[in-house]
Scaffold this active site. Sequence first.
Site, PDB file in Angstrom:
ATOM      1  N   ASP A 160     -10.253   5.778   2.535  1.00 45.91           N
ATOM      2  CA  ASP A 160      -9.539   4.499   2.425  1.00 45.91           C
ATOM      3  C   ASP A 160      -8.166   4.747   1.804  1.00 45.91           C
ATOM      4  O   ASP A 160      -7.877   5.845   1.310  1.00 45.91           O
ATOM      5  CB  ASP A 160     -10.381   3.558   1.537  1.00 45.91           C
ATOM      6  CG  ASP A 160      -9.896   2.118   1.604  1.00 45.91           C
ATOM      7  OD1 ASP A 160      -9.126   1.781   2.522  1.00 45.91           O
ATOM      8  OD2 ASP A 160     -10.291   1.331   0.722  1.00 45.91           O
ATOM      9  N   GLU A 209      -2.808   5.303   3.876  1.00 49.21           N
ATOM     10  CA  GLU A 209      -1.545   5.079   4.627  1.00 49.21           C
ATOM     11  C   GLU A 209      -0.440   6.024   4.179  1.00 49.21           C
ATOM     12  O   GLU A 209       0.402   6.359   5.041  1.00 49.21           O
ATOM     13  CB  GLU A 209      -1.116   3.615   4.469  1.00 49.21           C
ATOM     14  CG  GLU A 209      -2.040   2.598   5.100  1.00 49.21           C
ATOM     15  CD  GLU A 209      -3.383   2.457   4.393  1.00 49.21           C
ATOM     16  OE1 GLU A 209      -3.416   2.602   3.153  1.00 49.21           O
ATOM     17  OE2 GLU A 209      -4.403   2.254   5.065  1.00 49.21           O
ATOM     18  N   ASP A 238      -8.683  -5.027   5.848  1.00 49.47           N
ATOM     19  CA  ASP A 238      -9.126  -6.183   5.065  1.00 49.47           C
ATOM     20  C   ASP A 238      -8.942  -7.513   5.792  1.00 49.47           C
ATOM     21  O   ASP A 238      -8.091  -8.330   5.454  1.00 49.47           O
ATOM     22  CB  ASP A 238      -8.382  -6.206   3.735  1.00 49.47           C
ATOM     23  CG  ASP A 238      -8.702  -4.958   2.914  1.00 49.47           C
ATOM     24  OD1 ASP A 238      -9.664  -4.232   3.271  1.00 49.47           O
ATOM     25  OD2 ASP A 238      -8.000  -4.703   1.929  1.00 49.47           O
TER      26      ASP A 238
HETATM   27  C1  GLC Z   1      -9.372  -1.714   0.171  1.00 51.69           C
HETATM   28  C2  GLC Z   1     -10.295  -1.473   1.354  1.00 51.69           C
HETATM   29  C3  GLC Z   1     -11.592  -2.199   1.145  1.00 51.69           C
HETATM   30  C4  GLC Z   1     -12.209  -1.735  -0.164  1.00 51.69           C
HETATM   31  C5  GLC Z   1     -11.242  -1.995  -1.325  1.00 51.69           C
HETATM   32  C6  GLC Z   1     -11.757  -1.469  -2.662  1.00 51.69           C
HETATM   33  O1  GLC Z   1      -8.992  -3.038   0.101  1.00 51.69           O
HETATM   34  O2  GLC Z   1      -9.696  -1.816   2.566  1.00 51.69           O
HETATM   35  O3  GLC Z   1     -12.461  -1.966   2.214  1.00 51.69           O
HETATM   36  O4  GLC Z   1     -13.415  -2.395  -0.415  1.00 51.69           O
HETATM   37  O5  GLC Z   1     -10.015  -1.358  -1.042  1.00 51.69           O
HETATM   38  O6  GLC Z   1     -11.996  -0.105  -2.602  1.00 51.69           O
END
Ligand code: GLC
Length: 770
Positions: free
Chosen positions: A371, A374, A463
Site C-alpha cells: 500500500d 505511489e 479508497d
Molecule cells: C490507505 C489504504 C487503505 C488502508 C489504509 C490504512 O488508505 O488505501 O486500504 O486501510 O491506508 O492502512
Amino acid sequence: MSFTGVIRFRHRPGSSETNEIHPIFEPKDSIAISWTGEPIPMRSDHSDDEYAQVQSDSISIKINRRDGSWSVLTGNGSTIARLVDQGSKIAFDHTGMIFETSVSLEAVPGEAYLGLGEKTGPINKRGLSFVFWNTDIVPYHIDSDPLYLSIPFFIAVRPDYVWGCFLNESWRTEVDLAKSDPSQIRWSSSGSEMDLYLFSGPTLRDVVQQYTQLTGRTPLPPLWSLGAQQNRWGYEKAEDVLRVIQGYRNHGLPLDAIYMDLDHMVANKAWTWNREVFSDPERLVKQAAAQGVKLIPIVNPGIKVEAGYAVYDEAVGKNYLVSTDRGVPLRGEVFPNPSVFPDLLREEVQTWWGDLHKNFITAGIAGFWNDMNEPSNFSISGSKHSAIKTEDDGLGKIEGRTLPYDARHGKKRHLEVHNLYGLCMCKSSFEAVQRFAPDKRPFVLTRAGFAGSQRYGPVWTGDVSSSWSHLSASISMLVGLGLSGMPFCGADVGGFHGDTTGELLVRWYQLAAFYPFLRNHSHKMSVRQEPWQFGEPFLTYVKEALDLRYRLLPTLYTLMFEAANAGHPVIRPLAYIKADEESLLSDDAFLFGENVLVAPITHANASRRSVYLPPGEWLEYPNLSECLLPREGGQFVALEASLNRVMTYVRSGGLVALTRSASHTTTANWQHIEWHINPSSRVEGLLYEDEGEGFGEHRITRVIGESRRDQIVIRRVTEGSLPSVRESEQIHLLGVERASAVEGSISHHVRGNKLVIEVPVDWSELKAAT
Ligand code: GLC
C-alpha cells in the site's frame, strides 16, 4: 516468439530546440516491457525524396522528410494513426531541464477510446483528458484524476478497425482524447522523448493481446486468492482477526483470506510485529489455516526514522534511500512520522527489501499487500534537509501527496521515475516470494503501479466510498484496467470510506461475485461491514452472492488461465463482442469472460433496469441458476432483479462451468462440475484445472457441442496429465424442457426450464433431444 503488428518509434519533438539535428537515442531499458524477442526486420522499398517509408508485412511507417510528420499504415496501406502536430518547450532550473513535449495524433470522428488503466469516467473516454501521475487521493470522487496507478495506453475503436497506442514514458504524462480539439489526441510529457508503441489490431482482442505480449501477462494466481477476502482497518489484535474468521464460519460464509492493516506493526514500522497484540504470528497463521484462511499483512514503503530500528539503520548505512537533490535522505511523513523512502528503483534495494519478506514468509504469511506505494507522502518534514521549493515552476514542486519532482533516485529525478515506484516495490515482493517460497505462487496486491504491473499481481482501486456512485463507477474502472493488461483487479466491496448499508453491501457483493479480486474492506471510522453486520435479509443475500462466487470458481480460474496466456481480461466491455454504439455506451453492464453478461443493480431502492444485449441470442439466467426467457440481442431489454437476484445472461452457444460452493477453496482439480450450456448449433467451452497452487500438472477439458435438427451431441475431450478426482459431473441444458431421449446419461430430470443430466465421470459423448 513471433510478434507482428506492433511498431515502436522513439520521437524527440524538441530536438531542433536543443540543436540536435539528428538526435541520438541511447538504448533504453524499460521495466514496463517484458518482451525480449528480436524485432522483425523492416524494409524500406517505398522511400522517395519526399517520404521515407519502412515496413514489415503487417505495418509500415511513412515519414515526411521535410517536416518529420508521419503516418502508420496497415500492411495494405490504410492509415492507422497520423501525426498532426508536435512540439516541445524547455525550462531550466537548478537540477536540469524540464520539458513539455507533445505529439498530437489525428482523432478520427466517432473513434472511441478505451483502456487507459485505472481511470474514472465512462468506458469510452473520448472527450476527456487524463494525467498519469500516481496519486494517493483522499477523498476520491467518481471524476477524480489522477488516481493511484498509471497506464498510458489507449485502444482506439472505429466501426471497422481497432488500433492501440502506448506511450512508454514513466515521466509525468498527460493525454487529451479529443477534448480540447475534437480532431486531435494529444500526448504530452515532462520528458524530452516520446517512446511510442502502436498496435495495429485489427480487433479489440488483437490489440489487448499485442499490448500484453509486449508488457507481460499476469501469472496464474493461487486459487485461494480468487476466493472471498476480508479486511478492515481496525482489526487491532490477533483476537479480532480470529473473531472475524469465526464470524464467517458461524454464519456458514465462505472465506479464504483475511488482512492485517497497520495495527499489526509497532508504531507503523514495516516488518515488525506488535507483540503486545499479535504475540505469536506463527500461531495465528496456524489458527487461521485451521479454518482454511490465509493471512496477508499490509506493507508500506515509508520507513520510520528511528535510530536502532534495524530497517532504518540498514537503509541509511547502505545508502539505499531516496534523497533530496543535495544528497541527504529525504524525510517525509507517512503513517510513521518522520519517514524515509527506500529507493526501490535500484535492483540492489529491491533485493534488500525483498529479503525483509523472509521472516514473514517463514512464519507462514501467504501474500503481501503493498500500500501507499505511489509513494504516498503527507508532508516534507525537517525542511532544512530538503530542497523543496514552493513556487510552481515545475521543479522542486510537489504534485499530490508524494515526493517532490527533484527528489533523487541515484542520478534520476523523481519526476522521471515516480510512476515506476509502485511497480518496483511489487517486483521486489514478487521476487522475494519466488526466492523464499519457490513452490508457491506469489500473491502481491498493490495500489500503485504502471504498465507491466500485471506481471506481479492484482491491483485494487484504493479508497472508494460506500456509495452507489462508487459501486457503479467500479464497473468502468475495472473494465479499463482489464483492457490495459491488468485482468486481476477489484474494488473494496462495501466501500472503504463512509458507512455502507445492508442494501448497498448486498448489491456490491452481487457485482463483486464477478470481480476477479473480491475483498470487503473498510475504514476504521466507518460502521463495520462484515457480511453479518446488517442482519437479515441482507446476510442471506450476501451469502447467496458469495456462494455464487464459489460456484463460479472453475470458470473464473479458467479465465485467469486465459489471461495468463493470452492477456484477455476477465471483466470485458460489451464491445468485446461487437463495438456498436450501444455497447460502447454501456457503462453499467459487462461481460464475464466469453459467455456471461452481468447487469447489476447500481441504484438504491431499485429492482428494475434495462440493459443492452449485444447482437446474438441470449438467455436470462439470474444468479446463474433459474433460467427465464430467451432474449434477442442487438436491443435493450428490461429486467427485474429484486434484492436476492443478480441478473446474468448466457450467450447462445455459451457454456459456464460451475462447481458447488464451499467454505473455502482447496484445489482447482474439481470434484464436482456442472456444465451449464445455452444450446445452439455450435457450443464450445474450456476448463483449465490444476492443484490451484504451485507449478504441477494440469488438465484442460474441452466441451464441444453440435445441434443437428432436434438433437444436440456434446463431446468432452481432455488433455494434460493431472489425474481426475471427479466425483460427479452434470450437464444443464438451459431452455430445454423435454426430458426424453437422453443417451449417455445416468439419469436426468427437468428443473424449471432446464434439463439436468447426470453424466458418468468418464463421459465422452452425450446425445439429447432438444
Ligand atoms: C490507505 C489504504 C487503505 C488502508 C489504509 C490504512 O488508505 O488505501 O486500504 O486501510 O491506508 O492502512
